[in-house]
Design an enzyme around this catalytic site. Structure first.
Site: not given
Length: 444
Positions: A184, A254, A278
Site C-alpha cells: 500500500w 495511512d 477493516k
C-alpha cells in the site's frame, strides 16, 4: 416462504449471475431449479411453467417462472443462533462487533422512532446531523484529537487519498518523501508521482517487505513537503511500533488497517487517513484527520471532491455522504468507548496476537511467519506452511469449522489471519486449536 412471480429472463439472469446452469424452460414441462439470488446470496427456488396467454393464437404458449424467497430470520432467532456466525478473518471488509450489527439491525427499519431508516434520511436533516456529529465527537474522544484538526468523513477509500494528499499539500515542483514498507505504501508512492516530485526515501521491497527501516536507512529530502508512511501493511503484516522522526516535515500516515486499534498521538501527524472497512465499519467511508493549517493550498486543477478545504467548510456534507456506513462507524466508536477506549482495545489486541504468534513460534517450523518479530502486526498475521497444497488443505478445513477468509493475499500467497478489534479472543483460540490439530495430523 413468499412466492414472487417473475419473468423467465429475470430468472435466467439470476441463474447466470449465480453461476447456476440455465435450463431451457421451453423444453421442460415443469422445471424446478435451486439458485442463489445476486442480492446477498439468498437461497431461491425457481419453478417454470408453460401457460396459454390470454387472447393468443392457438398453440401459443408463454413461459412464466416463480421464484420462492425464504422468510427473513427473526431478530430473536439471530440473537440465539450464535453458532450460525462464522469467525471472519478477512482483511477487509472485515468482521464487525456482533452487538453493533444487532443494533444496526434493530434500528434498520425505524431509527429511534424517526419513522425511517438511516438509509432513507436526508443527509441535511436533523436526524442524520445528530448521527454524524456524535460520530465525530466520539472519534475525537477516542483518539484525543486536538482542536486544531478537522475530521472528515469522505468517499473513495484510502486509495483516493493517494491522489488527494499530494494535490492538497504540494505544487507539481514540490518534493514528497515516501517510506515504502509494503504494497500500500508503494501504491501511494506511485500515484503521487502524477502530482509532485515523489522521492523514494526507503523501500523494503528487496527484503520482501518483512522488516522496517532503521533511522539511518531513511534518506529524507531537505525541504520535502511531507513524508508518507503506511502505519500497518495489511498484506505483508508489518506495523510501525514507533513512528519515524521526520524533523520539521509533515508526517502523513495511512492507518487503514490499524485505525483505532491503539492510542495514537495525533499531534505528531499532519494527516492521518484510513478506509474504515477493516476496524471501524462497512466499506464506503474514508476518514481523514487533517491539521487545519494544511487546508486551502490545493493545486488549481484539484477536483472539487478532492479539496479538503471544501469538505472541512461543509462539515463532510458538501455532497451526499455515505450515510449508513457513517452511522455504523458511530456505533463502533460508541462501542469502543464503552469497552474502555483505545488503551483497552490495544490490550485485547496484544493478547490475541500473542496467542497466534506463540502458536506459530511453538510449531517447530511447521508454521512460519516471514516478518521480523519486532515489527509484526497486531492486526494482520501472515504465515506459511511447507507447500501450497498443505496451505490449501488448512484453509479448506478451517472453513469447514466456521473460520473463513484465511487465504493470503493473491500477491504473496500463504495464509493470513486478520484479527481486528472485532475479532473475539474465542475466534483466535479456535484457530490456534485447529493449527495444533492440523500440525499433529500432518507431522511425520
Amino acid at each position: 416462504m413468499a412466492a414472487i412471480s417473475v419473468s423467465l429472463s429475470v430468472v435466467q439472469e439470476a441463474m447466470a449471475l449465480s453461476s447456476v446452469p440455465v435450463c431451457n424452460a421451453g423444453s421442460l414441462k415443469s422445471p424446478s431449479v435451486a439458485m442463489r439470488s445476486s442480492f446477498g446470496g439468498t437461497r431461491l427456488k425457481a419453478s417454470c411453467l408453460k401457460t396459454r396467454a390470454s387472447g393468443s393464437a392457438p398453440g401459443s404458449l408463454v413461459t412464466r417462472c416463480t421464484a420462492t424467497v425464504p422468510a427473513s430470520t427473526s431478530a430473536k432467532s439471530i440473537d440465539t443462533a450464535n453458532d450460525a456466525r462464522v469467525y471472519n478473518f478477512a482483511a477487509g471488509p472485515a468482521t464487525l462487533p456482533a452487538n453493533v450489527v444487532k443494533q444496526a439491525q434493530a434500528d434498520l427499519f425505524n431509527w429511534r422512532g424517526s419513522g425511517m431508516s438511516v438509509m432513507e434520511m436526508s443527509h441535511r436533516g436533523k436526524e442524520f446531523l445528530s448521527i454524524i456529529q456524535k460520530a465525530e465527537a466520539d472519534l475525537r474522544t477516542l483518539l484525543k484529537i486536538p482542536e486544531n484538526y478537522e475530521v472528515l468523513f469522505l468517499q473513495g477509500g484510502a486509495s483516493s487519498q493517494f491522489s488527494a494528499i499530494p494535490l492538497n499539500l504540494c505544487t507539481p515542483e514540490d518534493t514528497a518523501d515516501f517510506i515504502v514498507t509494503g504494497s500500500w505504501g508503494d501504491k501511494a508512492y506511485k500515484e503521487a508521482q502524477k502530482y509532485c516530485k515523489a522521492n523514494l526515501s526507503f523501500t523494503g521491497k528487496p527484503g520482501k517487505y518483512t522488516n522496517l527501516p532503521s533511522e539511518s536507512e531513511i534518506k529524507l529530502t531537505p525541504g520535502a513537503k511531507f513524508v508518507h508512511i503506511c502505519a500497518n501493511e495489511t498484506i505483508q503484516g508489518v506495523e510501525f511500533k514507533e513512528y519515524p522522526n521526520v524533523g520539521d516535515a509533515i508526517l502523513v500516515a495511512d492507518m487503514s488497517s490499524n485505525f483505532c486499534s491503539k492510542p495514537v498521538d495525533v499531534s505528531k501527524f499532519g494527516i492521518i487517513y484510513g478506509g474504515v472497512q477493516k476496524n471501524i465499519g462497512p466499506a464506503g467511508v474514508v476518514i481523514v484527520i487533517i491539521r487545519k493549517d494544511l487546508l486551502g493550498n490545493a493545486q488549481p486543477q484539484t477536483p472539487t471532491m478532492f479539496d479538503y478545504k471544501i469538505h472541512a467548510e461543509n462539515k463532510s456534507l458538501y455532497n451526499t455522504p455515505p450515510c449508513f456506513p457513517i452511522y455504523v462507524c458511530g456505533l463502533v466508536f460508541d462501542d469502543l468507548l464503552a469497552q474502555g477506549g483505545l488503551e483497552a482495545a490495544e490490550e485485547r489486541n496484544i493478547e490475541k496476537a500473542s496467542l497466534l504468534y506463540d502458536a506459530i513460534e511453538g510449531s517447530n517450523g511447521f508454521y512460519k511467519c516471514p516478518v521480523e518479530k519486532s515489527v509484526r502486526s497486531l492486526m494482520n498475521v501472515p504465515f506459511t506452511m511447507q507447500t501450497p497444497e498443505l496451505e490449501a488443505e488448512f484453509i479448506k478445513e478451517a472453513a469447514a469449522q466456521g473460520m473463513v477468509q484465511l487465504k493470503g493475499h493473491r500477491s504473496v500467497g500463504g495464509v493470513r489471519a486478520s484479527i481486528y478489534n472485532a475479532m473475539p479472543k474465542a475466534g483466535v483460540e479456535k484457530l490456534v486449536a485447529l493449527m495444533k490439530s492440523f500440525q499433529s495430523k500432518h507431522s511425520s
